[in-house]
Design a protein around this motif. Structure first.
Motif, short mmCIF file in Angstrom:
data_model
loop_
_atom_site.label_atom_id
_atom_site.label_comp_id
_atom_site.label_asym_id
_atom_site.label_seq_id
_atom_site.Cartn_x
_atom_site.Cartn_y
_atom_site.Cartn_z
N SER A 179 0.84 -1.20 0.00
CA SER A 179 0.00 0.00 0.00
C SER A 179 0.87 1.25 0.00
CB SER A 179 -0.92 0.02 1.22
OG SER A 179 -0.18 0.25 2.41
N PHE A 180 0.33 2.32 -0.58
CA PHE A 180 1.08 3.58 -0.65
C PHE A 180 1.39 4.12 0.73
CE2 PHE A 180 0.09 5.28 -5.19
CZ PHE A 180 0.60 4.11 -5.70
N GLU A 181 0.47 3.92 1.67
CA GLU A 181 0.71 4.42 3.03
C GLU A 181 1.88 3.69 3.68
OE1 GLU A 181 0.51 6.73 6.31
OE2 GLU A 181 -0.53 7.02 4.40
N ASP A 182 1.97 2.37 3.49
CA ASP A 182 3.09 1.61 4.04
C ASP A 182 4.42 2.05 3.43
OD1 ASP A 182 1.49 0.16 5.72
OD2 ASP A 182 1.33 -1.59 4.42
N ILE A 183 4.43 2.27 2.12
CA ILE A 183 5.65 2.74 1.45
C ILE A 183 6.03 4.12 1.96
CG2 ILE A 183 6.66 3.40 -0.77
CD1 ILE A 183 4.99 1.28 -2.10
N PHE A 184 5.03 4.99 2.11
CA PHE A 184 5.28 6.36 2.59
C PHE A 184 5.93 6.34 3.97
CE2 PHE A 184 3.91 10.28 4.73
CZ PHE A 184 4.33 11.24 3.81
N GLN A 197 16.21 15.81 4.48
CA GLN A 197 14.93 16.48 4.55
C GLN A 197 14.32 16.61 3.16
OE1 GLN A 197 15.39 20.21 6.58
NE2 GLN A 197 15.62 19.27 8.60
N ILE A 198 13.15 16.03 3.01
CA ILE A 198 12.38 16.15 1.78
C ILE A 198 10.94 16.40 2.18
CG2 ILE A 198 11.59 14.93 -0.30
CD1 ILE A 198 14.13 13.32 -0.28
N SER A 199 10.27 17.30 1.50
CA SER A 199 8.89 17.63 1.86
C SER A 199 7.98 16.42 1.64
CB SER A 199 8.39 18.80 1.01
OG SER A 199 8.19 18.40 -0.33
N ASP A 200 6.88 16.41 2.38
CA ASP A 200 5.90 15.34 2.23
C ASP A 200 5.33 15.31 0.82
OD1 ASP A 200 6.33 14.59 4.80
OD2 ASP A 200 4.39 15.27 5.59
N LEU A 201 5.21 16.49 0.19
CA LEU A 201 4.69 16.56 -1.18
C LEU A 201 5.61 15.81 -2.14
CD1 LEU A 201 2.51 17.71 -3.03
CD2 LEU A 201 3.95 19.74 -3.33
N SER A 202 6.92 16.03 -2.01
CA SER A 202 7.88 15.34 -2.87
C SER A 202 7.91 13.85 -2.56
CB SER A 202 9.28 15.94 -2.70
OG SER A 202 9.34 17.25 -3.21
N LEU A 203 7.79 13.53 -1.27
CA LEU A 203 7.81 12.12 -0.89
C LEU A 203 6.59 11.39 -1.45
CD1 LEU A 203 9.63 10.19 0.62
CD2 LEU A 203 8.29 10.61 2.69
N ARG A 204 5.46 12.08 -1.48
CA ARG A 204 4.26 11.48 -2.09
C ARG A 204 4.48 11.23 -3.58
NH1 ARG A 204 1.64 15.39 1.32
NH2 ARG A 204 0.58 14.38 3.05
N ALA A 205 5.22 12.15 -4.23
CA ALA A 205 5.53 11.95 -5.65
C ALA A 205 6.39 10.71 -5.84
CB ALA A 205 6.23 13.19 -6.21
N VAL A 207 6.44 8.07 -3.82
CA VAL A 207 5.58 6.91 -3.56
C VAL A 207 4.68 6.64 -4.76
CG1 VAL A 207 3.74 6.01 -2.09
CG2 VAL A 207 5.63 7.28 -1.08
N LYS A 208 4.16 7.71 -5.34
CA LYS A 208 3.27 7.58 -6.50
C LYS A 208 3.99 6.93 -7.67
CE LYS A 208 0.28 10.42 -9.41
NZ LYS A 208 -0.17 11.82 -9.69
N ALA A 209 5.28 7.25 -7.83
CA ALA A 209 6.06 6.70 -8.95
C ALA A 209 6.40 5.23 -8.74
CB ALA A 209 7.35 7.52 -9.13
N SER A 210 6.20 4.71 -7.53
CA SER A 210 6.62 3.34 -7.23
C SER A 210 5.66 2.29 -7.75
CB SER A 210 6.77 3.17 -5.72
OG SER A 210 5.51 3.17 -5.08
N GLY A 211 4.38 2.64 -7.87
CA GLY A 211 3.40 1.67 -8.32
C GLY A 211 3.21 0.49 -7.37
N LYS A 296 -16.67 12.22 -5.62
CA LYS A 296 -18.08 12.46 -5.94
C LYS A 296 -18.98 11.35 -5.41
CE LYS A 296 -21.38 14.62 -8.31
NZ LYS A 296 -21.74 16.03 -8.09
N ILE A 297 -18.51 10.11 -5.51
CA ILE A 297 -19.39 8.98 -5.21
C ILE A 297 -19.16 8.38 -3.84
CG2 ILE A 297 -19.52 8.39 -7.67
CD1 ILE A 297 -17.59 6.10 -7.17
N SER A 298 -18.10 8.78 -3.15
CA SER A 298 -17.77 8.14 -1.88
C SER A 298 -17.40 9.17 -0.83
CB SER A 298 -16.61 7.15 -2.07
OG SER A 298 -16.18 6.63 -0.83
N GLN A 299 -17.84 8.92 0.38
CA GLN A 299 -17.48 9.78 1.51
C GLN A 299 -16.21 9.29 2.20
OE1 GLN A 299 -19.14 12.60 2.20
NE2 GLN A 299 -20.39 12.13 0.40
N ALA A 300 -15.72 8.11 1.81
CA ALA A 300 -14.53 7.52 2.44
C ALA A 300 -13.28 8.14 1.82
CB ALA A 300 -14.52 6.01 2.26
N GLU A 301 -12.58 8.95 2.57
CA GLU A 301 -11.44 9.68 2.03
C GLU A 301 -10.14 8.87 2.07
OE1 GLU A 301 -11.01 13.50 3.76
OE2 GLU A 301 -12.99 14.22 3.11
N TYR A 302 -10.21 7.61 2.60
CA TYR A 302 -8.98 6.82 2.62
C TYR A 302 -8.52 6.48 1.21
CZ TYR A 302 -12.11 2.78 2.00
OH TYR A 302 -13.04 1.90 1.53
#
Length: 393
Positions: A179-184, A197-205, A207-211, A296-302
């Motif tokens: 999961s992306f959260e575990d990798i993060f 030190q790397i910002s969380d925004l860059s770290l999310r990028a 994680v996103k690139a890892s697939g 739009k279709i879901s209230q679950a923000e996870y």
């Protein structure tokens, strides 16, 4: 000391360190503790999810000089040699380059000899699906009834290529995508230990690139760290990883909703001049549409847990402007354009026209409305006025 890249330096050395595979780790630990060990294991799953690392940890647990243990000491000669990859009684075989019947016959002869020092003789065969049919047939009998104290650990990314006769003789473990959260969280721990030190925004990028592959995530993080300097900007990280900045996605969506055809063309031109891969932008916008649809279709923000708070606010505002049917049309058009990119010699023009089509959609009458008009209104087709654009965000 020779420098080690992050993927090697932070390779898991204990079952508890294997990210995202807790069920498998606990099962293997219990089997070791209770003495219910299989003679052959099959680890399956996509790349970079811990198959080979788990195989090595299992080898250490079986051969640790401190005794059979679910938590090897990592200090005895056997554990150290396995970590270094030069243990006499633990043989790692790459089936991609040793795939013929000759290599398997040599392995069968080697199996007959007792361990030279350790408790078990262990054969780790990576990418086992690369073996030829003849090699599988030669391995079959040995795999079914190996000599005492011999353990086989097979690893593969393509389970469907392995004969069922081989699979049925192994205890199979399916390694899931991490999961992306575990990798993060794992990357955050690495950065803290490395004092980077790397910002969380860059770290999310990253994680996103890892697939969903931990190894890919660590390799991407290695590239980012190689930029050097005390602080690494988000823009530099996006450029290095080829990640489209959220600003461009937001601006394009606003240009579509306004609609502002000039802004659509200007954004594509800016991306082109900055050297962005426009097909990557297409795919990033497809993911952006998916985020809006989920919101739009879901209230679950996870589902959107890795998104920054400010991006989530904008996505919610866009979701309030669009219907699910419109978002589906957006996705269909983007997917069609992505598939057609391979055939067009004019990539920039193709992407421009795709987003201009998206911007024109609010002024087009949908097929459903036409059918409803024909059935319910006696053929009077409703027209959506271009003078009444959607509210800009």
């Amino acid at each position: 000391m020779t420098y080690k890249v992050i993927a090697r330096k932070w390779r898991p050395q204990q079952f508890d360190d294997v990210v995202g595979q807790h069920t498998i780790a606990r099962t293997l630990q219990n089997a070791i503790q209770l003495g219910r060990l299989a003679h052959a294991y099959l680890f399956t799953g996509t790349r970079g999810v811990g198959k080979t690392s788990t195989a090595r940890i299992l080898a250490k647990a079986l051969n640790c000089m401190q005794g059979l243990s679910p938590r090897p000491c990592d200090e005895c000669l056997s554990c150290v040699e396995i970590m270094q990859g030069n243990a006499t009684d633990v043989l790692e075989i790459d089936a991609a380059s040793n795939r013929g019947i000759g290599e398997i016959r040599e392995l069968r002869e080697n199996v007959q000899y007792a361990p030279s020092r350790d408790r078990h003789k262990i054969f780790i065969i990576d990418e086992v699906h690369m073996l030829t049919t003849e090699a599988f047939n030669a391995l079959l009998k040995t795999l079914e009834e190996p000599p005492p104290r011999v353990v086989f650990i097979l690893a593969t990314t393509e389970l469907y290529k392995i004969p069922q006769t081989i699979v049925s003789r192994c205890q199979q473990f399916d390694f899931r995508i991490i999961s992306f959260e575990d990798i993060f969280q794992r990357l955050k721990k690495i950065l803290t230990a490395e004092q980077i030190q790397i910002s969380d925004l860059s770290l999310r990028a990253v994680v996103k690139a890892s697939g969903g592959s931990m190894r890919d995530a660590e390799s991407a993080l290695q590239k980012v760290i190689s930029l050097g300097g005390e602080q690494i900007s988000d823009e530099d990280v996006s450029a290095l990883l080829g990640v489209v900045q959220q600003e461009f996605l937001n601006r394009m969506m606003q240009a579509i909703l306004t609609p502002d055809y000039q802004a659509v063309v200007d954004i594509i031109q800016q991306l082109f001049e900055r050297g962005h891969d426009l097909q990557n932008f297409l795919r990033a916008f497809m993911e952006f549409v998916r985020h809006i649809t989920i919101c739009k279709i879901s209230q679950a923000e996870y589902h959107l847990s890795l998104l920054p708070a400010e991006d989530l606010v904008y996505i919610k505002s866009v979701a309030g402007q669009l219907q699910v049917e419109e978002l589906i049309r957006y996705y269909d058009l983007l997917l069609k354009a992505d598939n057609e990119m391979r055939w067009t010699p004019f990539g920039q023009f193709h992407v421009e026209m795709t987003f201009l089509k998206l911007a024109s959609l609010p002024h087009l009458v949908s097929l459903e409305e036409i059918i409803a008009a024909i059935i319910d209104r006696g053929g009077a087709v409703p027209l959506r006025s271009a003078s009444q654009p959607r509210q800009a965000l």
